[in-house]
Design a protein around this motif. Structure first.
Motif, short mmCIF file in Angstrom:
data_model
loop_
_atom_site.label_atom_id
_atom_site.label_comp_id
_atom_site.label_asym_id
_atom_site.label_seq_id
_atom_site.Cartn_x
_atom_site.Cartn_y
_atom_site.Cartn_z
N ALA A 59 0.94 -1.29 -0.01
CA ALA A 59 -0.11 0.27 0.04
C ALA A 59 0.95 1.23 -0.06
CB ALA A 59 -0.95 0.15 1.02
N PHE A 60 2.09 1.20 0.36
CA PHE A 60 2.91 2.26 0.50
C PHE A 60 3.80 2.48 -0.85
CE2 PHE A 60 3.78 4.45 4.26
CZ PHE A 60 4.85 5.53 4.10
N PRO A 61 3.77 3.57 -1.44
CA PRO A 61 4.28 3.83 -2.78
C PRO A 61 5.89 3.92 -2.46
CG PRO A 61 2.84 5.93 -2.08
CD PRO A 61 3.09 4.96 -0.74
N GLN A 62 6.49 3.26 -3.48
CA GLN A 62 7.85 2.73 -3.35
C GLN A 62 8.61 4.16 -3.21
OE1 GLN A 62 8.92 -0.16 -6.28
NE2 GLN A 62 7.90 -1.88 -5.12
N ASP A 63 8.24 5.24 -3.87
CA ASP A 63 9.17 6.15 -3.74
C ASP A 63 9.12 6.86 -2.32
OD1 ASP A 63 6.46 7.05 -4.16
OD2 ASP A 63 7.12 9.03 -5.16
N LYS A 64 8.39 6.49 -1.54
CA LYS A 64 8.15 7.04 -0.14
C LYS A 64 8.68 6.11 0.66
CE LYS A 64 5.70 10.49 -1.51
NZ LYS A 64 6.11 11.75 -1.86
N TYR A 65 9.40 5.03 0.44
CA TYR A 65 10.00 4.04 1.27
C TYR A 65 11.02 4.83 2.32
CZ TYR A 65 7.59 -0.36 -0.04
OH TYR A 65 7.00 -1.21 -0.21
N THR A 66 11.72 5.87 1.94
CA THR A 66 12.88 6.65 2.30
C THR A 66 12.19 7.62 3.37
OG1 THR A 66 13.06 8.15 0.70
CG2 THR A 66 14.45 6.26 0.77
N TRP A 67 10.94 7.82 3.53
CA TRP A 67 10.48 8.94 4.50
C TRP A 67 10.44 8.31 5.99
CZ3 TRP A 67 6.09 8.37 7.81
CH2 TRP A 67 5.60 9.41 8.31
N ARG A 68 10.76 9.41 6.76
CA ARG A 68 10.99 9.25 8.18
C ARG A 68 10.22 10.22 8.73
NH1 ARG A 68 15.97 6.64 9.44
NH2 ARG A 68 17.20 6.63 7.66
N PRO A 69 9.39 9.87 9.98
CA PRO A 69 8.61 10.86 10.63
C PRO A 69 9.22 12.01 11.10
CG PRO A 69 8.30 8.48 11.30
CD PRO A 69 9.10 8.57 10.41
N MET A 70 10.66 11.76 11.64
CA MET A 70 11.24 12.69 11.91
C MET A 70 12.87 12.38 12.23
SD MET A 70 10.77 12.63 16.25
CE MET A 70 8.92 12.96 16.08
N ASP A 71 13.82 13.07 12.38
CA ASP A 71 15.22 12.57 12.44
C ASP A 71 15.39 11.65 13.70
OD1 ASP A 71 15.82 14.18 10.19
OD2 ASP A 71 16.58 16.04 11.56
N GLY A 72 16.26 10.60 13.58
CA GLY A 72 16.49 9.76 14.24
C GLY A 72 15.58 8.51 14.54
N VAL A 73 14.56 8.68 13.60
CA VAL A 73 13.43 7.46 13.31
C VAL A 73 13.78 6.68 12.44
CG1 VAL A 73 11.03 7.13 13.61
CG2 VAL A 73 11.82 9.02 14.80
N ARG A 74 13.28 5.36 12.41
CA ARG A 74 13.44 4.80 11.34
C ARG A 74 12.60 5.03 10.18
NH1 ARG A 74 13.73 -0.20 15.30
NH2 ARG A 74 16.04 -0.62 15.39
N SER A 75 13.31 4.86 8.90
CA SER A 75 12.39 4.92 7.82
C SER A 75 11.68 3.85 7.53
CB SER A 75 13.28 5.08 6.46
OG SER A 75 13.88 3.85 6.17
N VAL A 76 10.36 3.84 6.60
CA VAL A 76 9.58 3.04 6.20
C VAL A 76 10.16 1.65 5.83
CG1 VAL A 76 7.67 2.45 4.77
CG2 VAL A 76 7.73 4.72 5.69
N SER A 77 11.33 1.91 5.00
CA SER A 77 11.78 0.71 4.50
C SER A 77 12.70 0.15 5.34
CB SER A 77 12.85 0.81 3.34
OG SER A 77 13.77 1.93 3.77
#
Length: 87
Positions: A59-77
């Protein structure tokens, strides 16, 4: 006087707790049928989690896998990879 009364009350409460405590006993040993049920339930839970994480990844777009809610938090991938490696 107050300290002596408090100490007496605490001592009495401790004795009551110790007197009414249930005796400790060993855990019951599980039989083969029980172990098979626990294993089947565990595997079913793992399969459910796998399906949920797979659905989330799709469901998550592949181009958004590197998104992080904030610094120091894991990305979606990173979260998805962690779930895949732990599973």
């Amino acid at each position: 006087m107050f300290a002596r009364r408090t100490l007496a009350m605490l001592s009495l409460a401790s004795l009551v707790c110790l007197a009414t405590a249930a005796p400790v006993r060993a855990q019951d040993v599980i039989n083969k049928e029980g172990a098979a049920l626990v294993k089947a339930s565990f595997l079913n839970d793992l399969d459910t989690l796998r399906g949920k994480f797979l659905g989330l990844a799709e469901a998550f777009p592949q181009d958004k896998y590197t998104w992080r809610p904030m610094d120091g938090v894991r990305s979606v991938s990173e979260v998805l990879m962690l779930a895949a490696f732990e599973g």
